[in-house]
Design a protein around this motif. Structure first.
Motif, mmCIF file in Angstrom:
data_model
loop_
_atom_site.group_PDB
_atom_site.id
_atom_site.type_symbol
_atom_site.label_atom_id
_atom_site.label_comp_id
_atom_site.label_asym_id
_atom_site.label_seq_id
_atom_site.Cartn_x
_atom_site.Cartn_y
_atom_site.Cartn_z
ATOM 1 N N ILE A 50 -4.743 7.170 7.324
ATOM 2 C CA ILE A 50 -4.454 8.250 8.263
ATOM 3 C C ILE A 50 -3.083 9.081 7.583
ATOM 4 O O ILE A 50 -2.408 8.144 6.960
ATOM 5 N N ASN A 51 -3.344 10.503 7.435
ATOM 6 C CA ASN A 51 -2.301 11.150 6.659
ATOM 7 C C ASN A 51 -0.777 10.415 7.069
ATOM 8 O O ASN A 51 0.126 10.391 6.184
ATOM 9 N N LEU A 52 -0.521 10.622 8.394
ATOM 10 C CA LEU A 52 0.823 10.221 8.939
ATOM 11 C C LEU A 52 1.363 8.838 8.422
ATOM 12 O O LEU A 52 2.652 8.343 8.216
ATOM 13 N N ASP A 53 0.225 7.918 8.466
ATOM 14 C CA ASP A 53 0.548 6.306 7.906
ATOM 15 C C ASP A 53 1.221 6.448 6.494
ATOM 16 O O ASP A 53 1.967 5.599 5.988
ATOM 17 N N VAL A 54 0.962 7.214 5.546
ATOM 18 C CA VAL A 54 1.330 7.364 4.211
ATOM 19 C C VAL A 54 2.890 7.625 4.427
ATOM 20 O O VAL A 54 3.666 6.914 3.703
ATOM 21 N N THR A 55 3.171 8.607 5.303
ATOM 22 C CA THR A 55 4.692 9.003 5.544
ATOM 23 C C THR A 55 5.431 7.497 5.989
ATOM 24 O O THR A 55 6.477 7.263 5.679
ATOM 25 N N LYS A 56 4.796 7.009 7.186
ATOM 26 C CA LYS A 56 5.233 5.943 7.677
ATOM 27 C C LYS A 56 5.534 4.762 6.748
ATOM 28 O O LYS A 56 6.715 3.854 6.795
ATOM 29 N N ALA A 57 4.697 4.628 5.676
ATOM 30 C CA ALA A 57 4.799 3.388 4.752
ATOM 31 C C ALA A 57 6.124 3.826 3.630
ATOM 32 O O ALA A 57 6.589 2.985 3.104
ATOM 33 N N ALA A 58 6.334 5.122 3.647
ATOM 34 C CA ALA A 58 7.286 5.476 2.646
ATOM 35 C C ALA A 58 8.715 5.780 3.135
ATOM 36 O O ALA A 58 9.693 5.624 2.634
ATOM 37 N N ALA A 59 8.547 6.104 4.754
ATOM 38 C CA ALA A 59 9.928 6.281 5.147
ATOM 39 C C ALA A 59 11.034 5.350 5.027
ATOM 40 O O ALA A 59 12.142 5.763 4.765
ATOM 41 N N PRO A 60 10.837 3.718 4.833
ATOM 42 C CA PRO A 60 11.844 3.120 4.657
ATOM 43 C C PRO A 60 12.591 3.289 3.383
ATOM 44 O O PRO A 60 13.825 2.869 3.202
ATOM 45 N N TYR A 61 11.793 3.872 2.595
ATOM 46 C CA TYR A 61 12.554 3.957 1.112
ATOM 47 C C TYR A 61 13.094 5.636 1.160
ATOM 48 O O TYR A 61 13.725 5.995 0.017
ATOM 49 N N GLY A 62 13.018 6.224 2.105
ATOM 50 C CA GLY A 62 13.540 7.592 2.207
ATOM 51 C C GLY A 62 12.808 8.558 1.567
ATOM 52 O O GLY A 62 13.095 9.623 0.878
ATOM 53 N N TYR A 63 11.342 8.314 1.655
ATOM 54 C CA TYR A 63 10.246 9.367 1.185
ATOM 55 C C TYR A 63 9.372 9.719 1.997
ATOM 56 O O TYR A 63 9.126 8.938 3.170
ATOM 57 N N TYR A 64 8.406 10.655 1.723
ATOM 58 C CA TYR A 64 7.563 11.004 2.509
ATOM 59 C C TYR A 64 6.200 11.794 1.783
ATOM 60 O O TYR A 64 6.464 12.011 0.722
ATOM 61 N N PHE A 65 5.106 11.810 2.668
ATOM 62 C CA PHE A 65 3.943 12.564 1.877
ATOM 63 C C PHE A 65 3.974 13.947 2.653
ATOM 64 O O PHE A 65 4.098 14.253 3.704
ATOM 65 N N ALA A 66 4.042 15.146 1.657
ATOM 66 C CA ALA A 66 4.256 16.429 2.237
ATOM 67 C C ALA A 66 3.201 16.994 3.108
ATOM 68 O O ALA A 66 3.434 17.722 4.179
ATOM 69 N N PRO A 67 1.868 16.904 2.606
ATOM 70 C CA PRO A 67 0.778 17.771 3.421
ATOM 71 C C PRO A 67 0.836 17.426 4.793
ATOM 72 O O PRO A 67 0.879 16.234 4.999
ATOM 73 N N ASP A 68 1.215 18.415 5.899
ATOM 74 C CA ASP A 68 1.137 17.716 7.377
ATOM 75 C C ASP A 68 0.423 18.623 8.270
ATOM 76 O O ASP A 68 0.807 19.561 8.832
ATOM 77 N N PRO A 69 -0.766 18.465 7.949
ATOM 78 C CA PRO A 69 -2.021 19.248 8.924
ATOM 79 C C PRO A 69 -1.479 18.937 10.454
ATOM 80 O O PRO A 69 -1.110 17.763 10.787
ATOM 81 N N SER A 70 -1.754 19.874 11.276
ATOM 82 C CA SER A 70 -1.084 19.598 12.685
ATOM 83 C C SER A 70 -2.031 18.246 12.970
ATOM 84 O O SER A 70 -1.545 17.775 14.106
ATOM 85 N N SER A 71 -3.164 17.996 12.557
ATOM 86 C CA SER A 71 -3.849 16.796 13.069
ATOM 87 C C SER A 71 -3.380 15.379 12.150
ATOM 88 O O SER A 71 -4.374 14.727 12.359
ATOM 89 N N GLN A 72 -2.209 15.565 11.696
ATOM 90 C CA GLN A 72 -1.865 14.471 10.720
ATOM 91 C C GLN A 72 -1.857 13.000 11.358
ATOM 92 O O GLN A 72 -1.819 11.801 10.530
ATOM 93 N N GLN A 73 -2.026 13.026 12.784
ATOM 94 C CA GLN A 73 -1.887 11.656 13.632
ATOM 95 C C GLN A 73 -3.373 10.856 13.327
ATOM 96 O O GLN A 73 -3.204 9.949 13.477
ATOM 97 N N VAL A 74 -4.082 11.747 13.179
ATOM 98 C CA VAL A 74 -5.501 11.163 13.144
ATOM 99 C C VAL A 74 -6.254 11.519 11.999
ATOM 100 O O VAL A 74 -7.349 10.701 11.626
ATOM 101 N N CYS A 75 -6.100 12.568 11.036
ATOM 102 C CA CYS A 75 -7.108 13.036 9.911
ATOM 103 C C CYS A 75 -6.796 11.767 8.771
ATOM 104 O O CYS A 75 -5.658 11.314 8.620
ATOM 105 N N SER A 76 -7.708 11.809 8.072
ATOM 106 C CA SER A 76 -7.668 10.901 6.785
ATOM 107 C C SER A 76 -7.063 11.497 5.423
ATOM 108 O O SER A 76 -7.523 12.672 5.472
ATOM 109 N N VAL A 77 -6.568 10.859 4.610
ATOM 110 C CA VAL A 77 -6.235 11.358 3.331
ATOM 111 C C VAL A 77 -7.450 11.815 2.750
ATOM 112 O O VAL A 77 -7.637 12.872 1.813
ATOM 113 N N GLY A 78 -8.585 11.106 2.731
ATOM 114 C CA GLY A 78 -9.767 11.364 1.974
ATOM 115 C C GLY A 78 -10.429 12.881 2.564
ATOM 116 O O GLY A 78 -10.674 13.841 1.756
ATOM 117 N N GLY A 79 -10.215 13.206 3.857
ATOM 118 C CA GLY A 79 -10.488 14.500 4.449
ATOM 119 C C GLY A 79 -9.639 15.282 3.989
ATOM 120 O O GLY A 79 -10.080 16.600 3.561
#
Ligand code: FAD
Length: 507
Positions: A136-165
């Protein structure tokens, strides 16, 4: 066949594959069951119905088979088996697409990546992460957040859409104005091509030699193969983020403020606009507290080094006031910022509060054409009696008109479709595009001919045929005119290498 003859919903059988007969679905299922773990192959009609549509539920087709692979090897096995049995296949991530891109084939296999949700590596030293396609898109940011990083693409559906999509659709979001779309954040990918081979696209080096196949693949809407792992860029979280909400009496005024901000050389992380109707819907749905009586609101977000953000914020505030904003608010803390964004991010679903049915349209215009196009949409709406709410990424001219209707009223759906199509005509007329971020899928194939010449479409078709000469990978999407791969008309026809190699087949 003309663009208007294209099969639409329900008509999802394969084109006849000359000389090879119809797809051998039964043989394919038997082989898949023998090769994949128990429970990976679904043929029960009731269970299959879960997958009959994506976020655009006006297009439906129950797949013949659903496969739930657990890893890249199982994806390769599935695709190779489909290829051997002449069975078309469609990849699906979370199914939130809004253009029926993941619409299944009633005689085909749907490859669903929901069991492939492992984050394989977070490599902070090299500012990247490797993820499976179902993550899931937002899970990438959740995994990177403890290091002070994030995944920039942020579709409004980011809580459910997949990175493959996201990769397949080249998805964007509010912050793509400054940070770009998914294509700007993918470094490399592992892909299963339609014949079942596994290939690597892109690489660790920024500019790999040879053709940019990674670039061709991102945004190809699942028509060139199935992605099985993605190396994405991670960005360092900005030192400071400031969010401003401005209320205007009209979209014209708000549009002028956007032009003034951009003309001054400011690149906000995001500038979003909502009109009166969408504000009303968002208020009803999430009580976001937008300025009362506003005919339009702007949300402007600035990020970067603290000193720069503070300076620019003052300027942006002034541009809004000078262009007529009657209220300008800045988020005092994270809770206020979240509430401002909640109104915007819930806007699509919120219009359900003010209309039983609606079409989420997606088109692009040059930013400078905003006031003119909005006026023309308002005229269209008044003439047809069809209400249109507007929500858009104002900074890059990506409109999301929400065309409201009540399908229980005879003729209402047709009128809404007409208005929706006319809005896309307006976008093309003003030098824009029929889609900004939701893709063409099955839904907009009928509009491709309005934007591209036959030669343009032929050239794209050559690329597709190079990956998928047998036309088995997500057929019926993107291209308005099914053609044989070796039969792309025009002056280059005789030179088509696939035709000469006897590889022509219907796509
Ligand atoms: C409420 C809402 C808000 C949205 N907001 C935005 C937005 O702000 N910006 C935006 O860009 N989009 C937005 N979308 C659209 C959608 O969420 C995006 O297009 C998203 O990227 C789709 O991801 P998914 O996993 O749901 O893909 P799916 O819908 O499952 O599939 C989409 C396409 O990707 C292909 N695909 C999926 N996985 C793979 C794979 N592993 N390999 C190859 N092809 C694959 C499918 O075949 C299909 O063509 C929104 C949708 C909703 C419902």
């Amino acid at each position: 066949m003309s663009a208007t003859d294209i099969p639409r919903q329900g008509e999802t059988t394969s084109p006849s594959r000359e000389g090879t007969g119809p797809p051998d679905v039964e043989g394919c299922v038997a082989r898949l069951r023998a090769s994949l773990p128990e429970g990976a192959v679904i043929t029960d009609r009731q269970k299959l119905r879960t997958y009959e549509c994506d976020g655009l539920s006006s297009h439906r087709s129950v797949p013949a088979v659903v496969v739930l692979p657990e890893d890249a090897e199982q994806v390769a096995t599935t695709v190779a088996t489909c290829s051997e049995h002449g069975v078309p296949f469609v990849a699906r991530g979370s199914g939130t697409g809004l253009s029926a891109g993941a619409l299944p084939r009633s005689d085909g296999v749907l490859v669903v990546t929901s069991r492939m949700r492992r984050i394989l590596e977070v490599d902070i030293d090299n500012e990247r992460a490797v993820v499976e396609p179902g993550v899931i898109n937002l899970d990438v940011t959740k995994a990177a957040a403890p290091y002070g990083y994030y995944f920039a693409p942020d579709p409004s559906s980011q809580q459910v859409c997949s990175v493959g999509g996201n990769v397949a659709e080249n998805s964007g979001g509010a912050h793509c104005l400054k940070y770009g779309f998914t294509t700007n954040h993918v470094l490399s990918m592992t892909v299963v091509t339609p014949d079942g081979a596994t290939v690597e696209l892109g690489g660790a080096a920024r500019d790999a030699p040879g053709y940019d196949l990674l670039g061709a693949f991102v945004g190809s809407e699942g028509t060139l193969g199935v992605v099985t792992s993605i190396t994405v860029r991670l960005l360092r979280q900005p030192e400071r983020v400031r969010t401003l909400l401005a209320g205007f009496s009209s979209t014209d005024e708000a549009g002028e403020a956007v032009s003034a901000i951009i003309a001054a050389g400011v690149t906000p992380a995001a500038i979003e606009m909502m009109d009166e109707l969408s504000i009303a819907a968002a208020e009803q749905a999430v009580r976001c507290g937008y300025p009362e009586g506003a005919g339009a609101v702007l949300i402007v977000e600035l990020d970067g080094p603290e000193a720069e953000v503070e300076h620019t914020f003052t300027e942006v505030r002034r541009y809004c006031t000078e262009r007529g904003a009657f209220e300008v608010r800045s988020a005092a803390d994270e809770a206020e910022r979240a509430l401002i964004w909640k109104g915007r991010k819930s806007a699509f679903a919120a219009v359900g509060r003010i209309s039983p049915d609606y079409i989420v349209q997606d088109g692009v215009i040059p930013r400078t054409a905003l006031p003119e196009v909005l006026r023309r949409i308002a005229e269209l709406s008044a003439r047809s009696g069809v209400r249109v709410a507007n929500v858009f990424h104002a900074g890059d001219g990506n409109l999301h008109p929400l065309v409201l209707f009540d399908s229980s009223v005879p003729g209402a759906s047709e009128r809404a479709e007409e208005v929706s199509g006319a809005i896309l005509d307006l976008c093309v007329e003003h030098g824009g595009s029929i889609t900004g971020e939701h893709g063409v899928g099955a839904d907009k194939v009928r509009y491709m001919g309005r934007m591209f010449t036959p030669q343009d479409l032929d050239t794209m078709q050559y690329v597709r045929c190079a990956f998928d000469p047998a036309g088995m990978c997500n057929p019926g999407k993107v291209f308005p005119t099914p053609r044989l791969c070796g039969e792309v008309p025009g002056p280059r026809r005789g030179a088509h290498p696939l035709a000469e190699a006897g590889l022509a087949d219907e796509f």
